[in-house]
Design an enzyme around this catalytic site. Structure first.
Site, mmCIF file in Angstrom:
data_model
loop_
_atom_site.group_PDB
_atom_site.id
_atom_site.type_symbol
_atom_site.label_atom_id
_atom_site.label_comp_id
_atom_site.label_asym_id
_atom_site.label_seq_id
_atom_site.Cartn_x
_atom_site.Cartn_y
_atom_site.Cartn_z
ATOM 1 N N CYS A 159 -0.012 9.784 -5.365
ATOM 2 C CA CYS A 159 0.911 9.116 -6.287
ATOM 3 C C CYS A 159 2.379 9.308 -5.909
ATOM 4 O O CYS A 159 3.162 8.356 -5.899
ATOM 5 C CB CYS A 159 0.652 9.571 -7.721
ATOM 6 S SG CYS A 159 1.047 11.310 -8.071
ATOM 7 N N HIS A 214 1.699 13.249 -12.593
ATOM 8 C CA HIS A 214 1.362 11.935 -12.037
ATOM 9 C C HIS A 214 2.552 10.998 -12.181
ATOM 10 O O HIS A 214 3.336 11.106 -13.125
ATOM 11 C CB HIS A 214 0.149 11.341 -12.754
ATOM 12 C CG HIS A 214 -0.319 10.051 -12.146
ATOM 13 N ND1 HIS A 214 -0.749 9.953 -10.848
ATOM 14 C CD2 HIS A 214 -0.396 8.794 -12.658
ATOM 15 C CE1 HIS A 214 -1.092 8.702 -10.584
ATOM 16 N NE2 HIS A 214 -0.883 7.976 -11.657
ATOM 17 N N HIS A 234 0.389 2.189 -8.998
ATOM 18 C CA HIS A 234 0.301 3.623 -8.695
ATOM 19 C C HIS A 234 -0.869 3.895 -7.775
ATOM 20 O O HIS A 234 -1.802 3.092 -7.662
ATOM 21 C CB HIS A 234 0.188 4.449 -9.989
ATOM 22 C CG HIS A 234 -1.132 4.315 -10.703
ATOM 23 N ND1 HIS A 234 -1.648 5.312 -11.484
ATOM 24 C CD2 HIS A 234 -2.024 3.293 -10.767
ATOM 25 C CE1 HIS A 234 -2.806 4.921 -12.003
ATOM 26 N NE2 HIS A 234 -3.063 3.708 -11.586
#
Length: 335
Positions: A247, A295, A307
């Site tokens: 990510c 994240h 993402h």
């Protein structure tokens, strides 16, 4: 959702979700809640892995620099030793010195040289040579101690990274065990929150995944174009592209394409740029989720983000549904 689809997952849930009820089958909501919890736990371990790996790499780089300096210091010291050894021998044998009581108290060349220095028997040039030698010896000792400490630190952080990676993989294995015997429809329902209504084209693999980037203002356009071009790429913890990402490496690379340098890990990325609220999001903004935060994705407009998923799915364009809003940590504008 048909209850039969969850029979295979029931045994696992009996021990992890419903202890003491060995025969109970999990409900669809229980499966979804467990999947979402595992997703968050995986993200936490993935972020911990990236941080530990970054710290290890930094320590290793520092160690390499120390080793180079240590070699230079050792070479310099080696070149000075013959001259200092001559001074020590002269002091001990009495050459160039007239103090008999001083000489008789010396236990060896090095002790004689030290006493000669303390008592002022050395000429200025000899004293300078000795001072330089002592300084270089002290520098080498400090470098050796620093190298040992840095090497230990690098090993510890590498061990931390391996442990975090192992824990993260356990979360993925548990997710897979829950989903293996479900139908496609049941799996979609069980992962509806974390997938965020991912577009079908996004999961088909291949560069770009068929999605078209929106038109945005400023240098955010380059970042958005780049991240859309990666849709369908693979996810792997700690990956840095060009076709496999995690990510934080994905958004870092996207903004690098736009000429903006941001840190590698989410813990640092969240502190760059300007904080923005959920209702102020603009394309190119970085959106962070979970505690840590662990994240990150890039907002691309239309209540969507792109993402690199934390559950071994490809790079996706997803809808920011109620699940993501409930897990929202913060957002920053870096362009």
């Amino acid at each position: 959702m048909a209850a039969a689809g969850f029979v295979a997952a029931g045994a696992l849930f009996a021990s992890t979700v419903l202890p003491g009820i060995a025969s109970a089958d999990p409900t669809p909501d229980e499966v979804r809640e467990r999947i979402e919890k595992l997703e968050e736990e995986h993200a936490e371990q993935a972020a911990a892995y990236n941080e530990a790996k970054q710290d290890h790499d930094a320590a290793q780089e520092k160690l390499d620099d120390i080793e180079a300096d240590r070699k230079d210091a050792a070479d310099e010291l080696d070149g000075m030793q013959s001259g200092v050894r001559e001074l020590a021998t002269a002091a001990y044998s009495g050459d160039d010195y007239t103090s008999v009581p001083y000489l008789t108290t010396s236990s060896g060349p090095e002790d004689a040289l030290r006493q000669a220095s303390d008592l002022g028997y050395l000429s200025q040039s000899q004293q300078d040579r000795l001072d330089n030698y002592v300084q270089e010896k002290r520098k080498l000792d400090e470098l050796e101690a620093s190298a040992e400490e840095t090497e230990k630190e690098a090993e510890e952080r590498l061990d931390d990274a391996e442990k975090a990676k192992e824990k993260a993989e356990e979360k993925l294995d548990e997710q897979q065990s829950l989903l293996d015997d479900l139908t496609a429809e049941e799996r979609a329902e069980a992962t509806e929150g974390v997938d965020g209504g991912a577009q079908e084209s996004s999961s088909s693999g291949g560069s770009g995944g068929g999605a078209t980037p929106p038109q945005v203002n400023g240098n955010a356009q380059a970042a958005v174009n780049f991240i859309y071009a990666q849709i369908g790429d693979s996810y792997r913890m700690g990956a840095n592209g060009p076709d496999v990402w995690d990510c934080s490496s994905l958004v870092q690379a996207a903004w690098r394409e736009a000429g903006v340098s941001i840190p590698r890990v989410t813990y640092d990325q969240v502190n760059v740029g300007t904080k923005v609220s959920w209702d102020q999001l603009q394309p190119g903004d970085l959106i962070f989720f979970y505690e840590g935060p662990s994240h990150v994705g890039m907002y691309v407009g239309g209540n969507k983000m792109v993402h690199a998923s934390t559950s071994s799915k490809p790079v996706l364009e997803v809808q920011l549904n109620s699940y993501y809003q409930s897990k929202f940590h913060s957002a920053v504008r870096v362009g």
